[in-house]
Scaffold this motif. Structure first.
Motif, PDB file in Angstrom:
ATOM      1  N   ALA A  33      16.513  19.716  -6.335  1.00 25.08           N
ATOM      2  CA  ALA A  33      15.970  18.369  -6.079  1.00 25.08           C
ATOM      3  C   ALA A  33      17.011  17.514  -5.358  1.00 25.08           C
ATOM      4  CB  ALA A  33      15.551  17.712  -7.395  1.00 25.08           C
ATOM      5  N   VAL A  34      18.256  17.624  -5.777  1.00 24.08           N
ATOM      6  CA  VAL A  34      19.345  16.873  -5.131  1.00 24.08           C
ATOM      7  C   VAL A  34      19.499  17.344  -3.682  1.00 24.08           C
ATOM      8  CG1 VAL A  34      21.848  16.494  -5.110  1.00 24.08           C
ATOM      9  CG2 VAL A  34      20.595  16.393  -7.277  1.00 24.08           C
ATOM     10  N   THR A  36      17.401  18.951  -1.616  1.00 23.55           N
ATOM     11  CA  THR A  36      16.295  18.671  -0.696  1.00 23.55           C
ATOM     12  C   THR A  36      16.115  17.171  -0.468  1.00 23.55           C
ATOM     13  OG1 THR A  36      14.798  18.829  -2.575  1.00 23.55           O
ATOM     14  CG2 THR A  36      14.975  20.764  -1.186  1.00 23.55           C
ATOM     15  N   THR A  37      16.571  16.336  -1.424  1.00 23.75           N
ATOM     16  CA  THR A  37      16.381  14.886  -1.281  1.00 23.75           C
ATOM     17  C   THR A  37      17.555  14.217  -0.581  1.00 23.75           C
ATOM     18  OG1 THR A  37      15.243  15.000  -3.408  1.00 23.75           O
ATOM     19  CG2 THR A  37      15.722  12.805  -2.574  1.00 23.75           C
ATOM     20  N   ARG A  38      18.791  14.614  -0.943  1.00 19.03           N
ATOM     21  CA  ARG A  38      19.977  13.916  -0.416  1.00 19.03           C
ATOM     22  C   ARG A  38      20.927  14.827   0.362  1.00 19.03           C
ATOM     23  NH1 ARG A  38      18.277   9.146  -0.186  1.00 19.03           N
ATOM     24  NH2 ARG A  38      17.733   8.142  -2.150  1.00 19.03           N
ATOM     25  N   GLY A  39      20.535  16.043   0.616  1.00 20.15           N
ATOM     26  CA  GLY A  39      21.391  16.958   1.389  1.00 20.15           C
ATOM     27  C   GLY A  39      22.126  17.930   0.480  1.00 20.15           C
ATOM     28  N   TRP A  40      22.542  19.063   1.083  1.00 13.86           N
ATOM     29  CA  TRP A  40      23.119  20.146   0.280  1.00 13.86           C
ATOM     30  C   TRP A  40      24.591  19.947  -0.048  1.00 13.86           C
ATOM     31  CZ3 TRP A  40      20.412  23.153  -2.583  1.00 13.86           C
ATOM     32  CH2 TRP A  40      19.063  23.320  -2.265  1.00 13.86           C
ATOM     33  N   ARG A  41      25.271  19.065   0.729  1.00 16.99           N
ATOM     34  CA  ARG A  41      26.706  18.875   0.474  1.00 16.99           C
ATOM     35  C   ARG A  41      26.960  18.293  -0.925  1.00 16.99           C
ATOM     36  NH1 ARG A  41      30.682  16.145   4.853  1.00 16.99           N
ATOM     37  NH2 ARG A  41      32.397  15.967   3.406  1.00 16.99           N
ATOM     38  N   PRO A  42      26.333  17.149  -1.286  1.00 17.58           N
ATOM     39  CA  PRO A  42      26.562  16.626  -2.641  1.00 17.58           C
ATOM     40  C   PRO A  42      26.037  17.572  -3.723  1.00 17.58           C
ATOM     41  CG  PRO A  42      24.862  15.333  -1.530  1.00 17.58           C
ATOM     42  CD  PRO A  42      25.459  16.241  -0.508  1.00 17.58           C
ATOM     43  N   ALA A  43      24.936  18.279  -3.420  1.00 19.91           N
ATOM     44  CA  ALA A  43      24.364  19.196  -4.421  1.00 19.91           C
ATOM     45  C   ALA A  43      25.338  20.322  -4.742  1.00 19.91           C
ATOM     46  CB  ALA A  43      23.043  19.771  -3.904  1.00 19.91           C
ATOM     47  N   VAL A  44      25.872  20.945  -3.694  1.00 17.41           N
ATOM     48  CA  VAL A  44      26.796  22.075  -3.881  1.00 17.41           C
ATOM     49  C   VAL A  44      28.117  21.590  -4.488  1.00 17.41           C
ATOM     50  CG1 VAL A  44      28.111  23.871  -2.685  1.00 17.41           C
ATOM     51  CG2 VAL A  44      25.719  23.477  -2.094  1.00 17.41           C
ATOM     52  N   ALA A  45      28.619  20.432  -3.992  1.00 16.59           N
ATOM     53  CA  ALA A  45      29.899  19.916  -4.504  1.00 16.59           C
ATOM     54  C   ALA A  45      29.786  19.580  -5.994  1.00 16.59           C
ATOM     55  CB  ALA A  45      30.308  18.679  -3.711  1.00 16.59           C
ATOM     56  N   GLY A  46      28.711  18.901  -6.384  1.00 17.94           N
ATOM     57  CA  GLY A  46      28.509  18.531  -7.800  1.00 17.94           C
ATOM     58  C   GLY A  46      28.395  19.763  -8.675  1.00 17.94           C
ATOM     59  N   ARG A 111      10.251  14.834 -10.934  1.00 11.49           N
ATOM     60  CA  ARG A 111      10.853  13.658 -11.590  1.00 11.49           C
ATOM     61  C   ARG A 111      12.218  13.345 -10.986  1.00 11.49           C
ATOM     62  NH1 ARG A 111       9.100  15.502 -16.422  1.00 11.49           N
ATOM     63  NH2 ARG A 111      11.071  16.561 -16.822  1.00 11.49           N
ATOM     64  N   GLU A 112      13.044  14.381 -10.858  1.00 15.68           N
ATOM     65  CA  GLU A 112      14.403  14.177 -10.362  1.00 15.68           C
ATOM     66  C   GLU A 112      14.382  13.715  -8.898  1.00 15.68           C
ATOM     67  OE1 GLU A 112      17.126  14.371 -12.239  1.00 15.68           O
ATOM     68  OE2 GLU A 112      18.415  13.801 -10.558  1.00 15.68           O
ATOM     69  N   ALA A 113      13.524  14.353  -8.088  1.00 19.39           N
ATOM     70  CA  ALA A 113      13.435  13.975  -6.674  1.00 19.39           C
ATOM     71  C   ALA A 113      12.951  12.533  -6.540  1.00 19.39           C
ATOM     72  CB  ALA A 113      12.493  14.933  -5.947  1.00 19.39           C
ATOM     73  N   ALA A 114      11.961  12.144  -7.356  1.00 15.20           N
ATOM     74  CA  ALA A 114      11.436  10.769  -7.305  1.00 15.20           C
ATOM     75  C   ALA A 114      12.516   9.781  -7.728  1.00 15.20           C
ATOM     76  CB  ALA A 114      10.215  10.652  -8.213  1.00 15.20           C
ATOM     77  N   ASP A 115      13.301  10.141  -8.741  1.00 14.80           N
ATOM     78  CA  ASP A 115      14.379   9.258  -9.216  1.00 14.80           C
ATOM     79  C   ASP A 115      15.423   9.047  -8.114  1.00 14.80           C
ATOM     80  OD1 ASP A 115      15.875   7.798 -11.230  1.00 14.80           O
ATOM     81  OD2 ASP A 115      17.265   9.498 -11.169  1.00 14.80           O
ATOM     82  N   TRP A 128      27.049  10.098  -3.458  1.00 17.11           N
ATOM     83  CA  TRP A 128      27.826  10.177  -4.701  1.00 17.11           C
ATOM     84  C   TRP A 128      26.890  10.296  -5.914  1.00 17.11           C
ATOM     85  CZ3 TRP A 128      32.445  11.165  -6.581  1.00 17.11           C
ATOM     86  CH2 TRP A 128      33.531  11.118  -5.714  1.00 17.11           C
ATOM     87  N   ILE A 129      25.859   9.457  -5.921  1.00 22.18           N
ATOM     88  CA  ILE A 129      24.896   9.484  -7.040  1.00 22.18           C
ATOM     89  C   ILE A 129      24.249  10.867  -7.133  1.00 22.18           C
ATOM     90  CG2 ILE A 129      22.674   8.556  -7.848  1.00 22.18           C
ATOM     91  CD1 ILE A 129      23.554   5.831  -6.662  1.00 22.18           C
ATOM     92  N   ALA A 130      23.905  11.413  -5.946  1.00 17.42           N
ATOM     93  CA  ALA A 130      23.267  12.741  -5.925  1.00 17.42           C
ATOM     94  C   ALA A 130      24.234  13.806  -6.430  1.00 17.42           C
ATOM     95  CB  ALA A 130      22.815  13.060  -4.501  1.00 17.42           C
ATOM     96  N   GLY A 131      25.488  13.721  -5.992  1.00 19.91           N
ATOM     97  CA  GLY A 131      26.492  14.693  -6.433  1.00 19.91           C
ATOM     98  C   GLY A 131      26.710  14.632  -7.935  1.00 19.91           C
ATOM     99  N   ILE A 132      26.741  13.402  -8.473  1.00 20.47           N
ATOM    100  CA  ILE A 132      26.930  13.246  -9.930  1.00 20.47           C
ATOM    101  C   ILE A 132      25.719  13.797 -10.689  1.00 20.47           C
ATOM    102  CG2 ILE A 132      27.096  11.503 -11.776  1.00 20.47           C
ATOM    103  CD1 ILE A 132      28.914   9.914  -9.808  1.00 20.47           C
TER     104      ILE A 132
END
Lengths: 250, 70
Positions: A33-34, A36-46, A111-115, A128-132
């Motif tokens: 969800a992170v 696809t919504t905010r990009g793969w960099r924060p998702a992978v880093a988090g 839910r997560e994507a909508a949030d 940052w929020i997405a990574g966290i």
């Protein structure tokens, strides 16, 4: 084949693999969800940061447990496994009986994507929020995996083997997730939870008993009838609870 | 601090999914330990009592929640 393959190595690795599968699928949903919504960099880093923290927990706590007297360790780990295992078994039976709702990966993803979409701010803040969010999901779901790996590993000195079981589950989910690019909603989460609950409850009773000074007939082989006892009790209980929930005479 | 709070909540929830189940299991283990120490239960019988006791606790917890949730 080693004589304790079926009573020590196989159940330990299988429990770590199956429990990890349940938790990694849930963590993957949030990371997806992170991504696809905010990009793969924060998702992978988090996610990577959380995996490092979890690895440090296992590598620090696991070997440190060797300094605790074996009977005390077996008793404490046994009780914790018993609480954890019966907790999962209870939840799986109640879900199967329809008393509580099944976990829905697609709903969790939505839910997560909508949030994440509802949040506003500078692009850097949003990343940052997405990574966290990814970090927190992997850390929280991974804590249960870390506990199982440490607990199972500590009891029989199988920390590396249990860790490999958990890593194999991570690899499987990543490969499937990368191929499908959607929540792994088809994974039979409740059945896996039931199976792991059975195994951990059996481990828990066995090691609690060892810690108390119980003499198990057949030594390690006693794990098999203990697992069979929880399996049969769980299946019978699920049918009974389902009949009761439906208002039919059990 | 929120993440740390969530970690502690997660850890607590891992072992206290149902407070009555947790307390019953802990009480059962304590009872078996006392009965073993006072030589009421032998080392083999204690294993059977522990295993069956845990199953009975699980049965009671599930049936209670099923009746309550109906």
């Amino acid at each position: 084949m080693s004589p304790d393959f079926w009573t020590a190595l196989f159940p330990a690795v299988a429990a770590a693999f199956l429990a990890s599968l349940v938790e990694v699928v849930e963590a993957f949903t949030i990371v997806l969800a992170v991504g696809t919504t905010r990009g793969w960099r924060p998702a992978v880093a988090g996610a990577a940061a959380a995996i490092v923290v979890l690895g440090l927990i296992v590598l620090t706590l696991g070997p440190a447990l060797r300094f605790i007297p074996i009977r005390t360790l077996q008793l404490v780990v046994g009780i914790l496994l018993l609480l954890f295992g019966t907790g999962w078994l209870r939840k799986a039976v109640l879900r199967w009986a329809g008393v509580i709702a099944l976990h829905d990966e697609s709903a969790a993803y939505a839910r997560e994507a909508a949030d994440l979409r509802s949040r506003t701010g500078a692009p850097r803040t949003l990343r940052w929020i997405a990574g966290i969010a990814a970090f927190k999901a992997v850390l929280l779901e991974g804590l249960e995996v870390a506990f199982i790996v440490i607990a199972i590993g500590a009891g029989k000195g199988l920390l590396w083997e249990a860790s490999l079981g958990a890593l194999a589950a991570c690899a499987l989910v990543l490969v499937l997730g990368a191929a499908l690019r959607k929540p792994l909603a088809q994974v039979p989460e409740n059945t896996l939870k039931f199976g792991v609950g059975v195994m951990l409850s059996a481990f828990g009773v066995f090691w609690t008993g060892e810690g108390l000074g119980v003499r198990w007939p057949g030594a390690d082989l006693a794990l098999l009838p203990l697992a069979a006892l929880f399996l049969l009790a769980g299946i019978g209980l699920a049918h009974l609870a389902r009949a009761l929930a439906a208002g039919r005479p059990a | 601090m929120t993440i740390l709070g969530d970690v502690f909540r997660e850890l607590f929830g891992m072992f206290v999914a149902d407070l009555r189940l947790t307390l019953s299991v802990l009480g059962g283990v304590l009872l078996v330990a006392i009965l073993m120490n006072s030589a009421v239960l032998g080392p083999v019988a204690a294993g059977f009592v522990l295993a069956l006791g845990c199953v009975l606790i699980l049965v009671e917890t599930v049936l209670r929640e099923t009746r309550r949730g109906k």
